[in-house]
Design an enzyme around this catalytic site. Structure first.
Site, short mmCIF file in Angstrom:
data_model
loop_
_atom_site.label_atom_id
_atom_site.label_comp_id
_atom_site.label_asym_id
_atom_site.label_seq_id
_atom_site.Cartn_x
_atom_site.Cartn_y
_atom_site.Cartn_z
N SER A 188 0.85 -1.19 0.00
CA SER A 188 0.00 0.00 0.00
C SER A 188 0.88 1.24 0.00
O SER A 188 1.99 1.22 0.57
CB SER A 188 -0.90 0.01 1.24
OG SER A 188 -1.50 1.29 1.42
N TYR A 201 -2.08 -0.92 10.27
CA TYR A 201 -2.27 -1.30 8.87
C TYR A 201 -1.07 -0.87 8.03
O TYR A 201 -0.49 -1.67 7.28
CB TYR A 201 -3.54 -0.66 8.31
CG TYR A 201 -3.68 -0.81 6.81
CD1 TYR A 201 -4.06 -2.03 6.24
CD2 TYR A 201 -3.42 0.26 5.96
CE1 TYR A 201 -4.18 -2.18 4.88
CE2 TYR A 201 -3.54 0.13 4.59
CZ TYR A 201 -3.92 -1.09 4.05
OH TYR A 201 -4.03 -1.23 2.69
#
Length: 331
Positions: A188, A201
């Site tokens: 990401s 995350y």
């Protein structure tokens, strides 16, 4: 007579030129020239008969499954929900005339998941592995205020970190034996830019990026390509972006772009507008790291505030209209 100022000026010019050669030209090639002019430089069909994709029934994972089937590979779909797996497999078989296999697995579970997967794939020639399954927060949140935080963090780390590590351990021995293979790990953009209120995350995705970088070095001698893909905003269920735009593109557009970077770079955002976004963020961070942190924190706090307002409205609605707020994950 050569002056000190002249020497310093010439030295500075040389250093700037070297910086441009070292940074700017590779960036242009990796994000524009290579993918746009040459496309994917790897014959994926020659790496093996099958491609295995985790988190394969929605979003980026499903788009990778479809794109790889289009290239003639048989597809192994691994996700949590059997009915969605069967539907996706049927779509792929009908459209692309390839074989499929489905494996239902909840990657927030324990070691038994991987024992089950290993039994089902041990005799298959898997040339491409896409580690896409992932889990995030339902909404941006402070670490100490995460709902059901112990369970959430354990599940998130199992899904985002353990899954990519164990799947590589299961699939890569066959690649080493055949001296061919491609591993695509979906990280990401939050792994490499400020990401307050997405702390766990983003850190888990940073693990994936670093893991990919060093794994690529370890197994390059075996002709195995390992790529870390760091998407920015994509219109998926997990991102909660409902309508695709130029910046927040559809999964299909994103994956078509990302596959074209294979063979050109080990690390990529996968999509040129996301590369521009990363460049803009890095430029602001270079000029003023605190400013970039403040901008990101304010943005995340605003998203959190809107989510809390919606949650309060749901709680005040009749019971039949309420919706439980849960962590987002790829199924």
């Amino acid at each position: 007579m050569v002056t000190t100022t002249g020497v310093l000026g010439s030295t500075s010019a040389v250093l700037v030129s070297l910086f441009i050669l070292r940074k700017v030209f590779p960036w242009i090639y990796q994000n524009l020239i290579g993918p746009k002019v040459f496309g994917c430089r790897i014959n994926l069909k020659k790496t093996g008969e099958w491609a295995l994709i985790t988190g394969a029934t929605d979003g980026i994972g499903k788009a990778y499954a479809q794109a790889l089937a289009r290239k003639g590979l048989n597809i192994i779909l691994v996700s949590r929900t059997l009915s969605k797996l069967q539907d996706a497999a049927k779509e792929i078989e009908t459209e692309f005339k390839v074989r499929t296999m489905v494996i239902a697995a909840d990657f927030t579970g324990g070691a038994e998941i991987y024992e089950q997967i290993q039994r089902q794939i041990e005799n298959l020639e898997i040339g491409v592995l896409v580690n896409n399954v992932g889990m995030s927060y339902a909404n941006p949140e402070y670490l100490l205020e995460l709902p059901d935080n112990e369970k959430l963090i354990k599940s998130l780390l199992s899904c985002n970190i353990l899954s990519v590590t164990r799947m590589c351990q299961l699939v890569m021995p066959g690649m080493v034996k055949r001296h061919a293979g491609v591993v695509i790990n979906i990280s990401s953009l939050s792994a490499v830019i400020p990401a307050p209120l997405l702390t766990v995350y983003a850190a888990s995705k940073a693990y994936m990026d670093k893991f990919s970088e060093d794994l690529a070095s370890e197994y390059a001698k075996h002709n195995i390509v390992v790529q870390s893909v760091l998407p920015g905003p994509v219109a998926t269920n997990m991102s909660k972006i409902r309508k695709s735009t130029w910046m927040a593109c559809s999964p299909k557009v994103f994956v078509a772009s990302a596959i074209s970077t294979l063979g050109h770079t080990r690390q990529t955002t996968g999509y040129f507008p996301h590369a521009l976004l990363e460049l803009a963020i890095n430029t602001i961070s270079f000029v003023s790291p605190r400013l970039m942190e403040k901008i990101t924190l304010n943005t995340m706090q605003n998203i959190r505030a809107r989510a809390m307002k919606k949650s309060t409205a749901r709680a005040a609605a009749p019971a039949s209209d309420t919706t439980e707020l849960t962590a987002s994950s790829s199924s």
